[in-house]
Design a protein around this motif. Structure first.
Motif, short mmCIF file in Angstrom:
data_model
loop_
_atom_site.label_atom_id
_atom_site.label_comp_id
_atom_site.label_asym_id
_atom_site.label_seq_id
_atom_site.Cartn_x
_atom_site.Cartn_y
_atom_site.Cartn_z
N TYR A 193 -28.64 9.10 -50.05
CA TYR A 193 -27.87 10.35 -50.06
C TYR A 193 -28.49 11.32 -49.05
O TYR A 193 -29.70 11.28 -48.81
N VAL A 194 -27.66 12.19 -48.51
CA VAL A 194 -28.18 13.19 -47.57
C VAL A 194 -27.50 14.53 -47.84
O VAL A 194 -26.31 14.59 -48.18
N ARG A 195 -28.27 15.59 -47.67
CA ARG A 195 -27.71 16.94 -47.75
C ARG A 195 -27.33 17.37 -46.35
O ARG A 195 -28.16 17.36 -45.44
N VAL A 196 -26.07 17.73 -46.16
CA VAL A 196 -25.61 18.17 -44.84
C VAL A 196 -25.28 19.66 -44.90
O VAL A 196 -24.33 20.06 -45.57
N PRO A 197 -26.07 20.49 -44.21
CA PRO A 197 -25.77 21.93 -44.17
C PRO A 197 -24.48 22.20 -43.37
O PRO A 197 -24.09 21.39 -42.53
N PHE A 198 -23.87 23.32 -43.61
CA PHE A 198 -22.66 23.73 -42.89
C PHE A 198 -21.66 22.58 -42.81
O PHE A 198 -21.21 22.17 -41.73
N ALA A 199 -21.34 22.03 -43.97
CA ALA A 199 -20.56 20.79 -44.03
C ALA A 199 -19.22 20.92 -43.33
O ALA A 199 -18.77 19.97 -42.67
N ASP A 200 -18.57 22.07 -43.43
CA ASP A 200 -17.23 22.21 -42.81
C ASP A 200 -17.28 22.01 -41.30
O ASP A 200 -16.35 21.47 -40.72
N THR A 201 -18.35 22.49 -40.66
CA THR A 201 -18.40 22.45 -39.19
C THR A 201 -19.34 21.36 -38.68
O THR A 201 -19.52 21.24 -37.46
N SER A 202 -19.90 20.55 -39.55
CA SER A 202 -20.86 19.53 -39.11
C SER A 202 -20.42 18.12 -39.46
O SER A 202 -21.15 17.16 -39.20
N THR A 203 -19.25 17.97 -40.09
CA THR A 203 -18.74 16.64 -40.42
C THR A 203 -17.31 16.53 -39.87
O THR A 203 -16.67 17.54 -39.56
N TYR A 204 -16.84 15.30 -39.77
CA TYR A 204 -15.47 15.03 -39.30
C TYR A 204 -14.84 14.07 -40.28
O TYR A 204 -15.47 13.09 -40.69
N GLN A 205 -13.58 14.32 -40.62
CA GLN A 205 -12.86 13.41 -41.51
C GLN A 205 -12.63 12.10 -40.77
O GLN A 205 -12.25 12.10 -39.60
N VAL A 206 -12.84 10.98 -41.46
CA VAL A 206 -12.62 9.68 -40.84
C VAL A 206 -11.15 9.31 -41.02
O VAL A 206 -10.66 9.27 -42.14
N PRO A 207 -10.42 9.07 -39.92
CA PRO A 207 -9.01 8.71 -40.07
C PRO A 207 -8.88 7.36 -40.79
O PRO A 207 -9.74 6.49 -40.63
N ALA A 208 -7.82 7.21 -41.56
CA ALA A 208 -7.59 5.94 -42.25
C ALA A 208 -7.48 4.83 -41.21
O ALA A 208 -6.96 5.05 -40.11
N GLY A 209 -7.97 3.66 -41.55
CA GLY A 209 -7.82 2.53 -40.64
C GLY A 209 -8.93 2.39 -39.62
O GLY A 209 -8.97 1.43 -38.86
#
Ligand SMILES: NC(=O)c1ccc[n+]([C@@H]2O[C@H](COP(=O)([O-])OP(=O)(O)OC[C@H]3O[C@@H](n4cnc5c(N)ncnc54)[C@H](O)[C@@H]3O)[C@@H](O)[C@H]2O)c1
Ligand SMILES: [Zn+2]
Ligand SMILES: [Zn+2]
Length: 347
Positions: A123-139
């Motif tokens: 597990y990892v804690r990611v700060p500022f999650a909204d601006t530091s992650t990207y949704q993975v497109p299906a497929g």
């Protein structure tokens, strides 16, 4: 939980560590589904990155599933499958407002596996999650999108775009590890006339050919300068990209560039490198360096989903998370193992 913990140069262990908890309302806790090892992790283990201290969980690339979000997280939701970028962005500081997230002043930048615990863990804690992650497109497979956490944006931004590759250019890439290969893939998008890949390992030069280099040079016994000179009427490369991180390869990258050419340094350096101004001051060179900002991640994701960038070919070895020691061994002995990127996944 278990995590890969750094214990000073040459020492690391897959061992018990405290499961991360939300510390700030903009954090997310992410279950790591797939993670990889970077050449920078090897630099850390050599002691080249002294800010990384004993007890730090390594890793700055992951794809995972959101387990928990702080009350201030607006767009990322529990259950989302996300890419965790190597660069964290507060989203509001001067540099984030200019898309220069690597230089974030609000607590982001390259922090994961560097100044806070990283992704080589369950597990990892990611700060500022909204601006530091990207949704993975299906497929899109985990291991394909994982290549966007660091190497593809790094090769593209710090190598190709900073080096200003143009159609018809001769591009020399010193170092054909995953970063050099990502730079070669990115350079291809601009139709250069030649891409010269330079490495010490024949396995990596073979890979460079697959990724779009048309000339390969084994630096241990071939003369890169002579080969580039022959291709360019004696002038040198339009763009020379350094993707190793040693004084010798930086000096070589500078020496390979033509007058008026660009040298784009990507390598992480642990020692000073000499700039031979006495030889090159009159050559009108532009030298750029940089930490990746990851501002091109959305562009590269579009190229990936439209099949114009095939990142899955970068993945040569698969492991489960508890096989970190073996995975590091295989990745750090790439000339014998043929490893490019190794992916470790949950069972
Ligand atoms: N600037 C950034 O934001 C950023 C981001 C990620 C990685 N990096 C850095 O990019 C560099 C490359 O990363 P990687 O993951 O590809 O690492 P890697 O260790 O897998 O690859 C380095 C390659 O350089 C080759 N090499 C070593 N000495 C050489 C020499 N004298 N001549 C030619 N080739 C030589 C090796 O054989 C290897 O193939 C590292 O320094 C890494 O820290 C920088
Ligand atoms: Zn990295
Ligand atoms: Zn910021």
């Amino acid at each position: 939980m278990k995590a890969l913990v750094y214990h000073g140069p040459d020492h690391k262990a897959w061992e018990d560590a405290a499961k991360p908890a939300i510390q700030s309302d903009t954090d997310a806790i992410i279950r790591v589904d797939a993670v990889t090892i970077c050449g920078t992790d090897l630099h850390i283990l050599k002691g080249d990155v002294p800010e990384v201290t004993d007890g730090r969980i390594l890793g700055h690339e992951a794809v995972g599933t959101v387990q928990e979000v702080g009350t201030g997280v607006k767009t990322v939701k529990v259950g989302d499958r996300v890419l965790v970028s190597c660069i964290t962005a507060c989203g509001t500081c001067r540099f984030c407002r200019a898309s220069q997230y690597g230089q974030c002043l609000g607590g982001g930048g390259w922090i994961l596996g560097h100044t806070i615990d990283g992704t080589q863990a369950e597990y990892v804690r990611v700060p500022f999650a909204d601006t530091s992650t990207y949704q993975v497109p299906a497929g899109v497979a985990d291991e394909q999108i994982l290549m966007l956490a660091d190497i593809l944006p790094t090769g593209y931004e710090v190598g190709v775009l900073n080096g200003t590759v143009h159609p018809g250019d001769v591009v020399a890439v010193v170092g054909a590890g995953p970063i050099g290969l990502a730079a070669i893939m990115g350079a291809r998008l601009f139709s250069p006339s030649h891409i010269v890949a330079i490495d010490l390992a024949d396995s990596r030069l073979e890979a460079a050919k697959q990724f779009g280099a048309d000339v390969v040079v084994n630096n241990s016994h071939e003369d890169a300068a002579a080969i580039v000179a022959e291709l360019t009427g004696g002038l040198g490369a339009d763009v020379s990209i350094e993707a190793v991180g040693t004084p010798a390869t930086f000096e070589q990258a500078v020496a390979l560039a033509r007058p008026g050419g660009h040298i784009a340094n990507i390598g992480v350096h642990g020692q000073p490198a000499t700039l031979h101004l006495e030889q090159v001051w009159s050559r009108n060179l532009t030298i750029t360096t940089g930490l990746v900002d990851t501002y091109t991640t959305p562009t590269l994701l579009r190229l990936m989903t439209s099949q114009q960038l095939d990142a899955s070919r970068l993945v040569t070895h698969h492991f489960t998370l508890d096989q970190f020691e073996e995975a590091y061994d295989v990745f750090s002995h790439a000339s014998e193992t043929g490893a490019l990127k190794v992916v470790l996944s949950r069972r």
